[in-house]
Write a protein that holds these residues in place. Structure first.
Motif, PDB file in Angstrom:
ATOM      1  N   LEU A 166       0.822  -1.207   0.000  1.00 62.08           N
ATOM      2  CA  LEU A 166       0.000   0.000   0.000  1.00 62.08           C
ATOM      3  C   LEU A 166       0.857   1.258   0.000  1.00 62.08           C
ATOM      4  CD1 LEU A 166      -2.926   0.904  -0.023  1.00 62.08           C
ATOM      5  CD2 LEU A 166      -2.855   0.996   2.471  1.00 62.08           C
ATOM      6  N   LEU A 167       1.992   1.235   0.699  1.00 64.90           N
ATOM      7  CA  LEU A 167       2.882   2.397   0.745  1.00 64.90           C
ATOM      8  C   LEU A 167       3.884   2.415  -0.408  1.00 64.90           C
ATOM      9  CD1 LEU A 167       3.660   2.601   4.584  1.00 64.90           C
ATOM     10  CD2 LEU A 167       1.920   3.830   3.266  1.00 64.90           C
ATOM     11  N   ARG A 168       3.801   1.416  -1.270  1.00 68.69           N
ATOM     12  CA  ARG A 168       4.744   1.275  -2.388  1.00 68.69           C
ATOM     13  C   ARG A 168       6.195   1.272  -1.885  1.00 68.69           C
ATOM     14  NH1 ARG A 168       1.647   5.421  -5.813  1.00 68.69           N
ATOM     15  NH2 ARG A 168       0.299   4.211  -7.167  1.00 68.69           N
ATOM     16  N   ARG A 169       6.412   0.634  -0.759  1.00 63.91           N
ATOM     17  CA  ARG A 169       7.774   0.467  -0.276  1.00 63.91           C
ATOM     18  C   ARG A 169       8.531  -0.506  -1.169  1.00 63.91           C
ATOM     19  NH1 ARG A 169       6.077  -0.991   5.937  1.00 63.91           N
ATOM     20  NH2 ARG A 169       6.072   1.115   6.835  1.00 63.91           N
ATOM     21  N   ARG A 170       9.827  -0.343  -1.227  1.00 66.10           N
ATOM     22  CA  ARG A 170      10.659  -1.359  -1.861  1.00 66.10           C
ATOM     23  C   ARG A 170      10.548  -2.644  -1.048  1.00 66.10           C
ATOM     24  NH1 ARG A 170      14.107   3.065  -2.026  1.00 66.10           N
ATOM     25  NH2 ARG A 170      15.221   2.279  -0.191  1.00 66.10           N
ATOM     26  N   PRO A 171      10.595  -3.803  -1.695  1.00 65.44           N
ATOM     27  CA  PRO A 171      10.573  -5.052  -0.928  1.00 65.44           C
ATOM     28  C   PRO A 171      11.700  -5.058   0.108  1.00 65.44           C
ATOM     29  CG  PRO A 171      10.303  -5.501  -3.272  1.00 65.44           C
ATOM     30  CD  PRO A 171      10.638  -4.049  -3.154  1.00 65.44           C
ATOM     31  N   ARG A 172      11.355  -5.412   1.325  1.00 67.80           N
ATOM     32  CA  ARG A 172      12.351  -5.420   2.398  1.00 67.80           C
ATOM     33  C   ARG A 172      13.052  -6.771   2.450  1.00 67.80           C
ATOM     34  NH1 ARG A 172      10.043  -5.745   6.657  1.00 67.80           N
ATOM     35  NH2 ARG A 172       7.898  -5.905   5.925  1.00 67.80           N
ATOM     36  N   THR A 173      14.367  -6.766   2.288  1.00 67.18           N
ATOM     37  CA  THR A 173      15.166  -7.992   2.291  1.00 67.18           C
ATOM     38  C   THR A 173      16.286  -7.868   3.308  1.00 67.18           C
ATOM     39  OG1 THR A 173      16.672  -7.173   0.595  1.00 67.18           O
ATOM     40  CG2 THR A 173      14.700  -8.340  -0.166  1.00 67.18           C
ATOM     41  N   GLY A 174      16.827  -9.018   3.692  1.00 66.70           N
ATOM     42  CA  GLY A 174      17.935  -9.020   4.628  1.00 66.70           C
ATOM     43  C   GLY A 174      19.170  -8.347   4.082  1.00 66.70           C
ATOM     44  N   ARG A 175      19.444  -8.549   2.793  1.00 67.64           N
ATOM     45  CA  ARG A 175      20.649  -7.974   2.188  1.00 67.64           C
ATOM     46  C   ARG A 175      20.441  -6.545   1.711  1.00 67.64           C
ATOM     47  NH1 ARG A 175      18.910 -11.616  -1.984  1.00 67.64           N
ATOM     48  NH2 ARG A 175      20.198 -13.267  -1.111  1.00 67.64           N
ATOM     49  N   GLY A 176      19.183  -6.074   1.738  1.00 63.30           N
ATOM     50  CA  GLY A 176      18.912  -4.698   1.373  1.00 63.30           C
ATOM     51  C   GLY A 176      18.645  -4.462  -0.094  1.00 63.30           C
ATOM     52  N   ALA A 177      18.655  -5.509  -0.909  1.00 59.66           N
ATOM     53  CA  ALA A 177      18.407  -5.359  -2.348  1.00 59.66           C
ATOM     54  C   ALA A 177      17.914  -6.687  -2.905  1.00 59.66           C
ATOM     55  CB  ALA A 177      19.676  -4.917  -3.071  1.00 59.66           C
ATOM     56  N   LEU A 178      17.282  -6.630  -4.075  1.00 56.54           N
ATOM     57  CA  LEU A 178      16.855  -7.858  -4.741  1.00 56.54           C
ATOM     58  C   LEU A 178      18.059  -8.565  -5.338  1.00 56.54           C
ATOM     59  CD1 LEU A 178      13.660  -6.633  -6.658  1.00 56.54           C
ATOM     60  CD2 LEU A 178      13.891  -7.352  -4.270  1.00 56.54           C
ATOM     61  N   SER A 191      16.038 -16.685  -4.630  1.00 53.05           N
ATOM     62  CA  SER A 191      16.955 -16.126  -3.644  1.00 53.05           C
ATOM     63  C   SER A 191      16.326 -14.935  -2.924  1.00 53.05           C
ATOM     64  CB  SER A 191      18.261 -15.713  -4.320  1.00 53.05           C
ATOM     65  OG  SER A 191      19.139 -15.103  -3.400  1.00 53.05           O
ATOM     66  N   THR A 192      15.638 -14.078  -3.682  1.00 54.86           N
ATOM     67  CA  THR A 192      14.999 -12.917  -3.066  1.00 54.86           C
ATOM     68  C   THR A 192      13.871 -13.325  -2.127  1.00 54.86           C
ATOM     69  OG1 THR A 192      15.575 -11.381  -4.845  1.00 54.86           O
ATOM     70  CG2 THR A 192      13.615 -10.858  -3.552  1.00 54.86           C
ATOM     71  N   LEU A 193      13.065 -14.298  -2.529  1.00 55.20           N
ATOM     72  CA  LEU A 193      11.965 -14.742  -1.671  1.00 55.20           C
ATOM     73  C   LEU A 193      12.491 -15.330  -0.359  1.00 55.20           C
ATOM     74  CD1 LEU A 193       9.592 -16.282  -4.346  1.00 55.20           C
ATOM     75  CD2 LEU A 193       9.073 -14.340  -2.871  1.00 55.20           C
ATOM     76  N   LEU A 194      13.586 -16.052  -0.412  1.00 52.48           N
ATOM     77  CA  LEU A 194      14.185 -16.593   0.802  1.00 52.48           C
ATOM     78  C   LEU A 194      14.687 -15.472   1.715  1.00 52.48           C
ATOM     79  CD1 LEU A 194      16.135 -19.599  -0.737  1.00 52.48           C
ATOM     80  CD2 LEU A 194      14.229 -19.762   0.882  1.00 52.48           C
ATOM     81  N   ASP A 195      15.066 -14.352   1.110  1.00 51.62           N
ATOM     82  CA  ASP A 195      15.659 -13.239   1.850  1.00 51.62           C
ATOM     83  C   ASP A 195      14.629 -12.208   2.304  1.00 51.62           C
ATOM     84  OD1 ASP A 195      17.994 -11.958   2.885  1.00 51.62           O
ATOM     85  OD2 ASP A 195      17.942 -10.548   1.203  1.00 51.62           O
ATOM     86  N   LEU A 196      13.382 -12.330   1.840  1.00 54.54           N
ATOM     87  CA  LEU A 196      12.356 -11.341   2.173  1.00 54.54           C
ATOM     88  C   LEU A 196      12.084 -11.313   3.675  1.00 54.54           C
ATOM     89  CD1 LEU A 196       9.438 -11.495  -0.432  1.00 54.54           C
ATOM     90  CD2 LEU A 196      11.168  -9.719  -0.165  1.00 54.54           C
ATOM     91  N   ASP A 197      11.855 -10.121   4.168  1.00 54.26           N
ATOM     92  CA  ASP A 197      11.520  -9.920   5.574  1.00 54.26           C
ATOM     93  C   ASP A 197      10.052  -9.510   5.674  1.00 54.26           C
ATOM     94  OD1 ASP A 197      11.415  -9.375   8.270  1.00 54.26           O
ATOM     95  OD2 ASP A 197      12.537  -7.495   8.132  1.00 54.26           O
TER      96      ASP A 197
END
Length: 582
Positions: A166-178, A191-197
């Motif tokens: 809703l806030l159009r945030r960037r996806p939040r990941t542990g490494r900070g990027a996709l 890899s990104t899905l495993l890292d998603l927070d």
């Protein structure tokens, strides 16, 4: 959102009961019945165990553009008053309505089951089928309200998939990027899905780029190698079941993939069929990873899916899945994967909604961009369907020039026919929803194509092009009927003809697009509908080798009244290779 959808539907429904068919016959999801083409399949009878008599009727007629009938759905059947059955009516009504059940979907109608009313049966046929009433949205509304309560109770906005969307945030990941730079898109997305927070990631898949292949292999990897508990949801059962089929093909055992079947489903399924209320029991039996498919109602019902109990929820065709429903189903999962393409067919709504309620989940994330931003998700950039000469204009029309054809598609050949988009301008006047001139041109093109040597790719044997290798796409049902009749008279009845909605997800060696209207002034809904880039994109991108665009030259003479109209006319002019003055 849901009350507004329902209010709009019922207001329109009661208007149909007051107005003649001619006023609303072109409304989406309407079938105007032609009695001469209909038949009673099974007359009134009372099957063993049934409480009331019923009959099965094959209803054929004129299907409005954009109509999507589905088996097991319950549209309304409208009859002239006085009705042949007991019915409560209003003095201002000229029709009576009652629900019927769709048994089978036909190209030009449906086979439906009717039940008796208070013991009364009748021989008359309905005049029309009209849209299904919106489903009760109690569990979805409740899920949204729970999320809203959580937002209001906290000192800051929560960190969860719904809020990020809703806030159009960037996806939040542990490494900070996709993840980028892996061996394949599948590897990067996994890899990104495993890292998603507790967030989301989006995948935009233009025509022929293998969105379902990518999604199914991502899910298979997560289930087999990481024990993920996965849900799959979409606007229709067919889309969900197609994804489940592909997930099983990708290597997830049938015993770990389940969905309740529709009542009319027959034959074997690749996945495990479960009872309608059997999702919780199936999940309880699983010792490791699994996949369950269902509707938005399933994934918001706490008796079926516990809140945040899934590791991942896949929303397929997220370009047509409403933002409100996305927030609702997000309550059941830790992560969301949005698969789709807002540049193809848009979300269908009954009501008129304010932003952002009026858009799809993926459309909202992309915020009007033709291509998803790199920090929001992944763009599948290679089409394995279209020849490069087709992919290039489609890319310019809808994807900022970033869509490319897979190299092997350049080996496709139809002897004597150029690959790419072939404009066919015709001079005709006064045509609105049907054009005999364009129907005749379609026949000429088909006659010229059929029998020519067709090579579908490198190393593939050449064979004569068949009528079934060609499709004809038109925005209007009247033109569909006219073209079908012209093709049948010429001996080409096997050429499929239909609206864009019918052919989404399909492909053919050649696509012929017939726009029918002589000008924007003649078109019933104007150029805004006729030249909508999403619909042109879907129509042209069905073609593996050549797309013919047959149109009235007067379409380019209109002066649009809105900036959006100017943009659409300019895009169409570029597609057909004409320098636009707008």
């Amino acid at each position: 959102y849901y009350p507004r959808e329902a209010k709009t539907f019922w207001a329109t429904h009661f208007l149909r009961l007051r107005e003649p068919l001619s006023v609303w016959e072109d409304t989406r999801d309407v079938v105007i019945v032609d009695a001469d083409r209909c038949r009673v399949v099974t007359d009134w009878h009372q099957p063993e165990g049934a409480r009331v008599p019923r009959r099965v009727v094959e209803l054929r007629g004129n299907v409005a553009p954009g109509t999507r009938l589905t088996a097991d759905s319950t549209p309304f059947a409208l009859y002239d008053l006085p009705a042949p059955f007991p019915a409560e009516t209003n003095p201002r009504w000229i029709h009576a309505a009652r629900t019927v059940k769709v048994v089978e979907v036909l190209d030009d109608g449906a086979v439906v089951e009717e039940t008796s009313v208070n013991g009364f049966t009748w021989q008359e046929l309905p005049l029309a089928l009209t849209p299904v009433a919106p489903p009760l949205a109690g569990s979805q509304q409740a899920a949204i309200e729970e999320w809203a309560d959580e937002v209001l109770a906290g000192e800051r906005m929560p960190a969860d998939p719904a809020t990020d969307l809703l806030l159009r945030r960037r996806p939040r990941t542990g490494r900070g990027a996709l993840a980028r730079g892996g061996a394949t898109d599948i590897a990067d997305i996994t890899s990104t899905l495993l890292d998603l927070d507790r967030s989301y990631v989006a995948v935009q898949g233009p025509p022929g780029t293998g969105k379902t292949y990518v999604g199914s292999h991502v899910v298979a990897c997560l289930v087999r190698e990481h024990g993920f508990r996965v849900g799959v949801v979409a606007q229709s059962h067919a889309v969900v079941e197609h994804m489940l089929d592909r997930i099983v093909e990708a290597g997830v055992p049938r015993a770990q993939v389940a969905k309740a079947l529709k009542a009319t489903a027959t034959g074997d399924t690749s996945f495990t069929p479960i009872a309608k209320n059997g999702m919780a029991a199936f999940i309880g039996e699983q010792q490791g990873g699994f996949v369950v498919g269902g509707t938005a109602w399933d994934f918001t019902h706490t008796g079926r899916i516990g809140r945040r109990s899934l590791d991942l929820l896949v929303i397929d065709e997220a370009g047509q899945f409403s933002l409100a429903s996305t927030i609702a189903v997000a309550a059941g999962a830790q992560r969301l994967l949005l698969l789709g393409d807002p540049q193809q067919l848009p979300q269908v709504s009954q009501g008129t909604h304010p932003e952002p309620v009026d858009t799809s989940a993926l459309g909202w994330v992309m915020d009007g961009a033709a291509v998803i931003p790199d920090d929001r998700g992944y763009f599948l950039a290679q089409s394995r369907r279209m020849h490069p000469a087709v992919a290039e204009p489609v890319s310019e029309l809808a994807y900022e020039g970033r869509l490319e054809a897979f190299p092997a598609t350049a080996e496709r050949r139809i002897e004597g026919i150029p690959a790419g988009v072939v404009p066919v301008p015709l001079g005709h006047l006064g045509n609105a929803t049907q054009s005999p001139e364009e129907a005749g041109e379609v026949v000429r093109i088909v006659r010229d194509l059929v029998g020519r040597p067709w090579t579908s790719g490198e190393g593939e044997p050449s064979r004569p092009l068949q009528p079934s290798d060609v499709i004809v796409v038109t925005p209007y049902n009247a033109q569909q009927v006219m073209v079908e009749a012209a093709l049948a008279e010429a001996g080409f009845a096997d050429v499929p003809v239909g609206t864009v909605d019918r052919f989404q997800g399909q492909e053919a060696a050649v696509a012929i697009v017939s726009l029918a209207a002589s000008s924007g002034r003649d078109a019933p809904r104007g150029l805004e509908f006729l030249l909508l880039q999403n619909r042109l994109n879907v129509a042209v991108s069905r073609a593996m080798h050549t797309a013919y665009v047959v149109y009235g030259m007067g379409l380019l003479d209109d002066l649009p009244r809105t900036p959006e109209g100017v943009a659409r006319l300019s895009a169409f002019a570029r597609l057909v290779g004409v320098q636009s003055d707008t």
